[in-house]
Design a protein around this motif. Structure first.
Motif, mmCIF file in Angstrom:
data_model
loop_
_atom_site.group_PDB
_atom_site.id
_atom_site.type_symbol
_atom_site.label_atom_id
_atom_site.label_comp_id
_atom_site.label_asym_id
_atom_site.label_seq_id
_atom_site.Cartn_x
_atom_site.Cartn_y
_atom_site.Cartn_z
ATOM 1 N N LYS A 284 -50.294 49.496 -3.580
ATOM 2 C CA LYS A 284 -51.330 50.220 -4.303
ATOM 3 C C LYS A 284 -52.340 49.262 -4.952
ATOM 4 O O LYS A 284 -53.547 49.548 -5.001
ATOM 5 N N THR A 285 -51.847 48.137 -5.445
ATOM 6 C CA THR A 285 -52.730 47.150 -6.078
ATOM 7 C C THR A 285 -53.670 46.526 -5.058
ATOM 8 O O THR A 285 -54.871 46.361 -5.322
ATOM 9 N N VAL A 286 -53.142 46.181 -3.894
ATOM 10 C CA VAL A 286 -53.961 45.595 -2.830
ATOM 11 C C VAL A 286 -55.080 46.556 -2.435
ATOM 12 O O VAL A 286 -56.247 46.160 -2.290
ATOM 13 N N GLU A 287 -54.743 47.826 -2.280
ATOM 14 C CA GLU A 287 -55.738 48.831 -1.906
ATOM 15 C C GLU A 287 -56.789 49.002 -3.003
ATOM 16 O O GLU A 287 -57.993 49.061 -2.727
ATOM 17 N N ALA A 288 -56.323 49.071 -4.252
ATOM 18 C CA ALA A 288 -57.249 49.270 -5.375
ATOM 19 C C ALA A 288 -58.195 48.088 -5.540
ATOM 20 O O ALA A 288 -59.387 48.270 -5.836
ATOM 21 N N LEU A 289 -57.695 46.879 -5.345
ATOM 22 C CA LEU A 289 -58.548 45.692 -5.456
ATOM 23 C C LEU A 289 -59.687 45.752 -4.449
ATOM 24 O O LEU A 289 -60.856 45.491 -4.783
ATOM 25 N N ALA A 290 -59.347 46.091 -3.214
ATOM 26 C CA ALA A 290 -60.378 46.170 -2.173
ATOM 27 C C ALA A 290 -61.411 47.253 -2.499
ATOM 28 O O ALA A 290 -62.617 47.039 -2.347
ATOM 29 N N LYS A 291 -60.948 48.405 -2.951
ATOM 30 C CA LYS A 291 -61.865 49.501 -3.279
ATOM 31 C C LYS A 291 -62.738 49.177 -4.487
ATOM 32 O O LYS A 291 -63.835 49.716 -4.624
ATOM 33 N N ASP A 292 -62.237 48.285 -5.348
ATOM 34 C CA ASP A 292 -63.011 47.876 -6.525
ATOM 35 C C ASP A 292 -63.985 46.740 -6.216
ATOM 36 O O ASP A 292 -64.671 46.247 -7.115
ATOM 37 N N GLY A 293 -64.021 46.314 -4.966
ATOM 38 C CA GLY A 293 -64.991 45.306 -4.568
ATOM 39 C C GLY A 293 -64.479 43.888 -4.458
ATOM 40 O O GLY A 293 -65.247 42.965 -4.163
ATOM 41 N N VAL A 294 -63.181 43.687 -4.670
ATOM 42 C CA VAL A 294 -62.611 42.346 -4.500
ATOM 43 C C VAL A 294 -62.507 42.070 -3.001
ATOM 44 O O VAL A 294 -61.907 42.849 -2.260
ATOM 45 N N LYS A 295 -63.088 40.973 -2.552
ATOM 46 C CA LYS A 295 -63.171 40.685 -1.118
ATOM 47 C C LYS A 295 -62.154 39.663 -0.624
ATOM 48 O O LYS A 295 -61.877 39.600 0.570
ATOM 49 N N GLU A 324 -57.700 45.093 4.255
ATOM 50 C CA GLU A 324 -58.872 45.090 5.129
ATOM 51 C C GLU A 324 -59.378 46.502 5.400
ATOM 52 O O GLU A 324 -60.588 46.741 5.441
ATOM 53 N N GLU A 325 -58.466 47.455 5.561
ATOM 54 C CA GLU A 325 -58.880 48.836 5.814
ATOM 55 C C GLU A 325 -59.573 49.459 4.605
ATOM 56 O O GLU A 325 -60.406 50.358 4.746
ATOM 57 N N ALA A 326 -59.251 48.929 3.409
ATOM 58 C CA ALA A 326 -59.868 49.458 2.187
ATOM 59 C C ALA A 326 -61.157 48.727 1.826
ATOM 60 O O ALA A 326 -61.765 49.023 0.798
ATOM 61 N N GLY A 327 -61.582 47.763 2.668
ATOM 62 C CA GLY A 327 -62.842 47.080 2.427
ATOM 63 C C GLY A 327 -62.749 45.606 2.113
ATOM 64 O O GLY A 327 -63.776 44.936 1.947
ATOM 65 N N GLY A 328 -61.540 45.068 2.019
ATOM 66 C CA GLY A 328 -61.378 43.636 1.782
ATOM 67 C C GLY A 328 -61.774 42.825 3.006
ATOM 68 O O GLY A 328 -61.755 43.339 4.132
ATOM 69 N N GLU A 329 -62.100 41.578 2.800
ATOM 70 C CA GLU A 329 -62.576 40.743 3.909
ATOM 71 C C GLU A 329 -61.657 39.572 4.229
ATOM 72 O O GLU A 329 -61.488 39.220 5.396
ATOM 73 N N HIS A 330 -61.109 38.940 3.222
ATOM 74 C CA HIS A 330 -60.266 37.761 3.454
ATOM 75 C C HIS A 330 -58.920 37.936 2.765
ATOM 76 O O HIS A 330 -58.847 38.079 1.545
ATOM 77 N N PHE A 331 -57.852 37.917 3.561
ATOM 78 C CA PHE A 331 -56.491 38.073 3.044
ATOM 79 C C PHE A 331 -55.645 36.920 3.563
ATOM 80 O O PHE A 331 -55.717 36.559 4.739
ATOM 81 N N THR A 332 -54.825 36.352 2.703
ATOM 82 C CA THR A 332 -53.913 35.310 3.160
ATOM 83 C C THR A 332 -52.568 35.465 2.462
ATOM 84 O O THR A 332 -52.503 35.873 1.290
#
Length: 359
Positions: A284-295, A324-332
């Motif tokens: 849930k945190t990963v999804e929320a971060l992406a939706k909040d604009g964290v890339k 990535e599906e929620a809008g994030g760009e770089h994940f490691t």
């Protein structure tokens, strides 16, 4: 016949071997050695239905893992979970399976940790034996304790490979050790390794692993999550110290890395069943971060000493897809310490400390 075994002498005299002449009909006895047993959670023998079912049955039948009364839990376990989950879990294991050795990464890495520890420690003039086991699955704790005893280990250090203590992990390893001792006429002396969630060598190793990994990226994460395996809230409320241990590990990492609470955060993963678990949840945190604009984010798993299904498939795989599906760009995903130089330094340091007075 002549039997060789270790005689405990005053510290200033040191350890020495002495010979005892025994009657010819005396049972053969081996003694005088010290064993170290590394224990991790467990692994199925294969990813097909029946091996997965055997593994899940053993794991989910443990009263430390599922504390519901059997009259409530067993109909669910045998009527639903063991009918459906083996196939789903088997598919997940297929994604990360070590095809070359036909085994799970957890088995591969734990064996390597044992081999490397034996090499680093040396055999101490033939007195030290290092082995490994799994709490669930094979090799079992009972079989490896019996093997160490057969080799002459009358003192054994059991190392549950969990930095943060929980009744669902460390305690159940200790339970199984005690069950094995019940069947031994000549029991070895046993020591168990305490939690090391705040050990300086462990914190330093985790921190250096972060620094090394980030140095190899072409981006700087905006947020780093320290994702720990969750436990039900009810276990925490009953007094399990796990949540506190996790929070302290991350707090000490923040201090070492010079990061604040917004940069290095705590989350919990792998929840199971209808109960409320420790929060915030990783997915849930990963999804929320992406939706909040964290890339850009990184996720690591300080509570796991070896990469496994929960880190490779659930975090490196699923969490990355969610981000990535929620809008994030770089994940490691930052790998666990595993059998790296950093990881082995932690294991060796803890083992040498806990063997004090024996070696």
């Amino acid at each position: 016949m002549t039997l060789q075994f270790s005689s405990r002498m005053p510290a200033q005299a040191g350890e020495e071997m002495r010979a005892i002449r025994l009657p010819g009909d005396h049972p053969q006895v081996k003694a005088g050695k010290i064993g170290v047993l590394l224990v991790n959670l467990g692994t199925p023998d294969a990813t097909s239905y029946w091996p997965m079912r055997r593994y899940l049955r053993e794991f989910l039948s443990d009263k430390r893992v599922i504390e519901w009364p059997k009259i409530v839990w067993y109909p669910i376990l045998y009527g639903i979970v063991l009918m459906t989950r083996p196939k789903k879990s088997g598919h997940a294991y297929d994604e990360i399976w070590n095809k070359e050795l036909d085994e799970s990464p957890l088995r591969t890495i734990t064996r390597s940790q044992s081999d490397k520890l034996a090499e680093q420690m040396g055999n101490q003039n033939g007195r030290l034996v290092v082995d490994w086991a799994m709490r669930y699955g094979q090799p079992s704790i009972r079989s490896r304790l019996e093997n160490l005893k057969a080799q002459g280990c009358d003192r054994i250090l059991v190392f549950p490979l969990y930095p943060q203590y929980s009744a669902t992990t460390t305690a159940t390893v200790n339970d199984e050790v005690c069950k094995a001792l019940l069947n031994m006429r000549w029991q070895p002396a046993i020591r168990t390794v305490p939690p090391y969630h705040d050990d300086p060598v462990y914190i330093e190793a985790l921190s250096q692993s972060v620094e090394r990994h980030l140095a190899g990226l072409d981006f700087e994460p905006d947020v780093i999550l320290t994702s720990y395996h969750g436990i039900p809230q009810s276990y925490f409320k009953k007094g399990d110290p796990y949540h506190c241990h996790c929070m302290k590990t991350t707090r000490l990492m923040r201090e070492r890395l010079g990061m604040d609470k917004e940069k290095l955060r705590v989350t919990f993963q792998s929840r199971f069943g209808p109960e409320e678990w420790l929060q915030p949840y990783t997915d849930k945190t990963v999804e929320a971060l992406a939706k909040d604009g964290v890339k850009k984010i990184a996720v690591m798993n300080p509570g796991f000493v070896a990469d496994c299904l929960e880190t490779l498939e659930e975090i490196a795989g699923e969490a990355g897809e969610i981000f990535e599906e929620a809008g994030g760009e770089h994940f490691t995903h930052i790998p666990c310490l595993n059998d790296s130089d950093l990881g082995m330094a932690v294991i060796e340091t803890v083992v040498r400390r806990e063997l004090a007075g024996w070696l």
